[in-house]
Design a protein around this motif. Structure first.
Motif, PDB file in Angstrom:
ATOM      1  N   LYS A 123       0.826  -1.203   0.000  1.00 43.40           N
ATOM      2  CA  LYS A 123       0.000   0.000   0.000  1.00 43.40           C
ATOM      3  C   LYS A 123       0.863   1.257   0.000  1.00 43.40           C
ATOM      4  O   LYS A 123       0.561   2.226  -0.696  1.00 43.40           O
ATOM      5  CB  LYS A 123      -0.945   0.012   1.198  1.00 43.40           C
ATOM      6  CG  LYS A 123      -2.112  -0.937   1.060  1.00 43.40           C
ATOM      7  CD  LYS A 123      -3.063  -0.814   2.226  1.00 43.40           C
ATOM      8  CE  LYS A 123      -4.243  -1.750   2.054  1.00 43.40           C
ATOM      9  NZ  LYS A 123      -5.223  -1.600   3.139  1.00 43.40           N
ATOM     10  N   LEU A 124       1.942   1.244   0.784  1.00 42.34           N
ATOM     11  CA  LEU A 124       2.838   2.398   0.830  1.00 42.34           C
ATOM     12  C   LEU A 124       3.520   2.609  -0.516  1.00 42.34           C
ATOM     13  O   LEU A 124       3.601   3.733  -1.012  1.00 42.34           O
ATOM     14  CB  LEU A 124       3.888   2.228   1.937  1.00 42.34           C
ATOM     15  CG  LEU A 124       4.893   3.362   2.089  1.00 42.34           C
ATOM     16  CD1 LEU A 124       4.199   4.671   2.452  1.00 42.34           C
ATOM     17  CD2 LEU A 124       5.953   3.008   3.121  1.00 42.34           C
ATOM     18  N   GLN A 125       3.980   1.518  -1.128  1.00 42.33           N
ATOM     19  CA  GLN A 125       4.625   1.633  -2.433  1.00 42.33           C
ATOM     20  C   GLN A 125       3.636   2.150  -3.493  1.00 42.33           C
ATOM     21  O   GLN A 125       3.983   2.983  -4.328  1.00 42.33           O
ATOM     22  CB  GLN A 125       5.221   0.299  -2.869  1.00 42.33           C
ATOM     23  CG  GLN A 125       6.477  -0.061  -2.114  1.00 42.33           C
ATOM     24  CD  GLN A 125       6.999  -1.442  -2.501  1.00 42.33           C
ATOM     25  OE1 GLN A 125       6.303  -2.235  -3.124  1.00 42.33           O
ATOM     26  NE2 GLN A 125       8.235  -1.716  -2.111  1.00 42.33           N
ATOM     27  N   LYS A 126       2.411   1.655  -3.445  1.00 42.20           N
ATOM     28  CA  LYS A 126       1.387   2.110  -4.383  1.00 42.20           C
ATOM     29  C   LYS A 126       1.117   3.599  -4.187  1.00 42.20           C
ATOM     30  O   LYS A 126       1.052   4.365  -5.159  1.00 42.20           O
ATOM     31  CB  LYS A 126       0.104   1.303  -4.189  1.00 42.20           C
ATOM     32  CG  LYS A 126      -0.995   1.687  -5.148  1.00 42.20           C
ATOM     33  CD  LYS A 126      -2.237   0.845  -4.915  1.00 42.20           C
ATOM     34  CE  LYS A 126      -3.352   1.301  -5.840  1.00 42.20           C
ATOM     35  NZ  LYS A 126      -4.592   0.573  -5.600  1.00 42.20           N
ATOM     36  N   TYR A 127       0.997   4.014  -2.932  1.00 39.54           N
ATOM     37  CA  TYR A 127       0.755   5.426  -2.637  1.00 39.54           C
ATOM     38  C   TYR A 127       1.904   6.297  -3.137  1.00 39.54           C
ATOM     39  O   TYR A 127       1.689   7.329  -3.769  1.00 39.54           O
ATOM     40  CB  TYR A 127       0.562   5.624  -1.130  1.00 39.54           C
ATOM     41  CG  TYR A 127       0.535   7.072  -0.724  1.00 39.54           C
ATOM     42  CD1 TYR A 127      -0.600   7.853  -0.923  1.00 39.54           C
ATOM     43  CD2 TYR A 127       1.651   7.680  -0.144  1.00 39.54           C
ATOM     44  CE1 TYR A 127      -0.628   9.186  -0.564  1.00 39.54           C
ATOM     45  CE2 TYR A 127       1.636   9.013   0.211  1.00 39.54           C
ATOM     46  CZ  TYR A 127       0.497   9.758   0.007  1.00 39.54           C
ATOM     47  OH  TYR A 127       0.485  11.080   0.354  1.00 39.54           O
ATOM     48  N   LEU A 128       3.140   5.886  -2.865  1.00 42.62           N
ATOM     49  CA  LEU A 128       4.302   6.663  -3.291  1.00 42.62           C
ATOM     50  C   LEU A 128       4.388   6.746  -4.822  1.00 42.62           C
ATOM     51  O   LEU A 128       4.717   7.798  -5.371  1.00 42.62           O
ATOM     52  CB  LEU A 128       5.591   6.066  -2.723  1.00 42.62           C
ATOM     53  CG  LEU A 128       5.769   6.192  -1.202  1.00 42.62           C
ATOM     54  CD1 LEU A 128       7.011   5.452  -0.743  1.00 42.62           C
ATOM     55  CD2 LEU A 128       5.802   7.638  -0.779  1.00 42.62           C
ATOM     56  N   GLU A 147       1.794   6.595  -6.908  1.00 45.72           N
ATOM     57  CA  GLU A 147       0.723   7.483  -7.351  1.00 45.72           C
ATOM     58  C   GLU A 147       1.110   8.947  -7.124  1.00 45.72           C
ATOM     59  O   GLU A 147       0.860   9.797  -7.980  1.00 45.72           O
ATOM     60  CB  GLU A 147      -0.570   7.175  -6.586  1.00 45.72           C
ATOM     61  CG  GLU A 147      -1.226   5.884  -7.009  1.00 45.72           C
ATOM     62  CD  GLU A 147      -2.419   5.529  -6.143  1.00 45.72           C
ATOM     63  OE1 GLU A 147      -2.686   6.250  -5.135  1.00 45.72           O
ATOM     64  OE2 GLU A 147      -3.090   4.521  -6.433  1.00 45.72           O
ATOM     65  N   GLN A 148       1.736   9.237  -5.989  1.00 46.17           N
ATOM     66  CA  GLN A 148       2.128  10.612  -5.696  1.00 46.17           C
ATOM     67  C   GLN A 148       3.255  11.087  -6.625  1.00 46.17           C
ATOM     68  O   GLN A 148       3.310  12.263  -6.975  1.00 46.17           O
ATOM     69  CB  GLN A 148       2.586  10.737  -4.231  1.00 46.17           C
ATOM     70  CG  GLN A 148       1.473  10.530  -3.226  1.00 46.17           C
ATOM     71  CD  GLN A 148       0.322  11.501  -3.429  1.00 46.17           C
ATOM     72  OE1 GLN A 148       0.526  12.690  -3.535  1.00 46.17           O
ATOM     73  NE2 GLN A 148      -0.894  10.972  -3.504  1.00 46.17           N
ATOM     74  N   ALA A 149       4.113  10.162  -7.016  1.00 39.46           N
ATOM     75  CA  ALA A 149       5.227  10.528  -7.898  1.00 39.46           C
ATOM     76  C   ALA A 149       4.736  10.886  -9.296  1.00 39.46           C
ATOM     77  O   ALA A 149       5.376  11.663 -10.002  1.00 39.46           O
ATOM     78  CB  ALA A 149       6.235   9.383  -7.975  1.00 39.46           C
ATOM     79  N   HIS A 150       3.584  10.345  -9.693  1.00 42.40           N
ATOM     80  CA  HIS A 150       3.073  10.585 -11.036  1.00 42.40           C
ATOM     81  C   HIS A 150       2.060  11.731 -11.109  1.00 42.40           C
ATOM     82  O   HIS A 150       1.500  11.993 -12.163  1.00 42.40           O
ATOM     83  CB  HIS A 150       2.457   9.298 -11.608  1.00 42.40           C
ATOM     84  CG  HIS A 150       3.483   8.272 -11.921  1.00 42.40           C
ATOM     85  ND1 HIS A 150       3.847   7.295 -11.011  1.00 42.40           N
ATOM     86  CD2 HIS A 150       4.270   8.073 -13.010  1.00 42.40           C
ATOM     87  CE1 HIS A 150       4.791   6.533 -11.539  1.00 42.40           C
ATOM     88  NE2 HIS A 150       5.062   6.986 -12.750  1.00 42.40           N
TER      89      HIS A 150
END
Length: 100
Positions: free
Chosen positions: A89-94, A96-99
């Motif tokens: 979940k953290l990797q997915k969030y990071l 999404e925020q990077a894009h």
């Protein structure tokens, strides 16, 4: 005496009119200065907020990287209950925020 009284009354009216015009002009000038000061204060406040937001974003980025490393370490040590889910979940969030 009638002519002198009329001159005094006229002079008083002219002085009163001049003082009124001066007072209105001064009030208007003060108002314009206060508007300018408020705009400058808002700009300074906005700049300060932008700096604070940039600092908080950098701090949050470091916290997320630290959390990711901690979750990775826990996963490598065998903590497999909710650690992989939280890490994903953290990797997915990071990502999404990077894009954004």
């Amino acid at each position: 005496m009638n002519g002198l009284a009329q001159i005094i009354i006229t002079a008083g009216a002219v002085v009163t009119a001049c003082l009124t015009v001066f007072g209105v002009g001064r009030s208007f000038a003060k108002y314009l200065c206060s508007v300018k000061d408020r705009a400058r204060t808002r700009a300074e406040h906005s700049t300060a907020q932008d700096k604070d937001i940039a600092r908080l974003k950098e701090e949050n980025q470091l916290i997320c990287y630290g959390l990711s490393a901690a979750l990775d370490g826990l996963e490598q040590l065998g903590a497999n209950h909710s650690v992989p889910i939280a890490k994903n979940k953290l990797q997915k969030y990071l990502n999404e925020q990077a894009h954004k």
